[in-house]
Design a protein around this motif. Structure first.
Motif, PDB file in Angstrom:
ATOM      1  N   TYR A 167       0.850  -1.192   0.000  1.00 42.37           N
ATOM      2  CA  TYR A 167       0.000   0.000   0.000  1.00 42.37           C
ATOM      3  C   TYR A 167       0.885   1.242   0.000  1.00 42.37           C
ATOM      4  O   TYR A 167       2.010   1.205   0.509  1.00 42.37           O
ATOM      5  N   GLN A 181       0.757   5.389   1.090  1.00 37.36           N
ATOM      6  CA  GLN A 181       0.006   6.404   1.830  1.00 37.36           C
ATOM      7  C   GLN A 181       0.692   7.760   1.673  1.00 37.36           C
ATOM      8  O   GLN A 181       1.858   7.918   2.029  1.00 37.36           O
ATOM      9  N   GLU A 219      -3.498  11.323   3.921  1.00 40.34           N
ATOM     10  CA  GLU A 219      -4.467  10.611   3.105  1.00 40.34           C
ATOM     11  C   GLU A 219      -4.566   9.146   3.528  1.00 40.34           C
ATOM     12  O   GLU A 219      -3.780   8.649   4.335  1.00 40.34           O
ATOM     13  N   ALA A 220      -5.541   8.468   2.959  1.00 41.60           N
ATOM     14  CA  ALA A 220      -5.731   7.052   3.252  1.00 41.60           C
ATOM     15  C   ALA A 220      -4.702   6.208   2.505  1.00 41.60           C
ATOM     16  O   ALA A 220      -4.277   6.561   1.406  1.00 41.60           O
ATOM     17  N   PRO A 221      -4.285   5.084   3.069  1.00 43.50           N
ATOM     18  CA  PRO A 221      -3.451   4.143   2.310  1.00 43.50           C
ATOM     19  C   PRO A 221      -4.204   3.661   1.077  1.00 43.50           C
ATOM     20  O   PRO A 221      -5.412   3.414   1.131  1.00 43.50           O
ATOM     21  N   PHE A 254      -4.244   0.821  -2.119  1.00 43.28           N
ATOM     22  CA  PHE A 254      -3.771  -0.487  -2.539  1.00 43.28           C
ATOM     23  C   PHE A 254      -2.911  -0.397  -3.794  1.00 43.28           C
ATOM     24  O   PHE A 254      -3.222   0.321  -4.750  1.00 43.28           O
ATOM     25  N   PHE A 297       3.916   0.764   2.531  1.00 38.36           N
ATOM     26  CA  PHE A 297       3.782  -0.242   3.582  1.00 38.36           C
ATOM     27  C   PHE A 297       3.594  -1.619   2.960  1.00 38.36           C
ATOM     28  O   PHE A 297       2.812  -1.776   2.014  1.00 38.36           O
ATOM     29  N   PHE A 325       1.247  -4.915   9.228  1.00 39.50           N
ATOM     30  CA  PHE A 325       1.996  -3.987   8.396  1.00 39.50           C
ATOM     31  C   PHE A 325       3.370  -3.702   8.980  1.00 39.50           C
ATOM     32  O   PHE A 325       3.559  -3.684  10.211  1.00 39.50           O
ATOM     33  N   SER A 337       6.688  -0.934   9.270  1.00 36.55           N
ATOM     34  CA  SER A 337       6.723   0.468   9.720  1.00 36.55           C
ATOM     35  C   SER A 337       6.775   1.456   8.568  1.00 36.55           C
ATOM     36  O   SER A 337       6.682   2.659   8.796  1.00 36.55           O
TER      37      SER A 337
END
Lengths: 111, 109
Positions: B34, B36, B40-42, B44, B87, B99, B101
């Motif tokens: 993913y 990010q 914002e949102a992660p 895919f 991630f 996940f 780091s």
């Protein structure tokens, strides 16, 4: 087509209080997962809901609980807030066990 | 057990290539990637499944070495829009992902 929506976007609470976060999944998705993301870290799995039941749970205390409604939306409840609960809470929806679609999250600050 | 990502951060110029690695101490069934962006949102990028099946992004490729329990994400001819934190997540399908780091990628003009 709306994606995953979360509310509220920001929240400030004090220690010991309780909080409820809400999530509406992407249209057509039946599975909702909740993640906690501390600053500078990856998301950490809290739990997952499918068919209104908690199906998987990560390493979080019972103070963290949730619910899924018949329309697939979900709530995350945290009781007896601690300073360490301050984080970004992400909701993710999926259809079955495929890729996750994340919401923008709720930033929770505990003072 | 949380997967380990390397490097932690990388800075490159537009057009350069980058490789991000993800290692696990546990046997892997699948690896998810993913990205990010700040605030914002992660989003895919890729799923790699045991047995070699790969599902995901057209412009980004990845490998999955089951024996070494490692995955690598390859970003070729980087664009400014590639900047963000990457991630990797490991686990059985998307049932419960663990996940790493993250790897912070900065692409400069």
């Amino acid at each position: 087509d709306a994606g995953v929506t979360q509310s509220p976007t920001h929240l400030i609470k004090t220690r010991g209080q309780q909080v409820t976060l809400r999530c509406s999944p992407k249209s057509g998705h039946d599975t909702v997962s909740w993640y906690q993301q501390a600053l500078g870290q990856g998301p950490q799995f809290i739990f997952q809901y499918y068919e209104e039941e908690e199906r998987q749970r990560g390493n979080f205390p019972d103070r963290f609980s949730g619910h899924q409604f018949p329309n697939y939306s979900s709530e995350l409840n945290v009781n007896a807030l601690l300073l360490g609960d301050s984080a970004l809470y992400l909701c993710a929806s999926s259809l079955g066990h495929e890729k996750l679609f994340f919401g923008s999250g709720t930033q929770l600050s505990v003072l | 057990q949380q997967p380990v990502q390397s490097p932690q951060a990388v800075i490159l110029r537009e057009g350069e290539d980058a490789v991000i690695n993800c290692s696990s101490s546990k046997a892997l069934y699948s690896v998810h990637w993913y990205r990010q962006k700040h605030g914002e949102a992660p989003v895919f990028l890729m799923i790699l499944l045991k047995g070699g099946e790969q599902k995901g992004h057209e412009k980004i490729s990845a490998s999955f070495n089951e024996k070494k329990q490692q995955s690598s994400l390859y970003l070729t001819a980087s664009q400014l829009s590639y900047s963000g934190t990457y991630f990797c997540g490991t686990g059985g399908s998307a049932r419960q992902l663990t996940f790493g780091s993250g790897t912070q990628l900065t692409v400069l003009p």
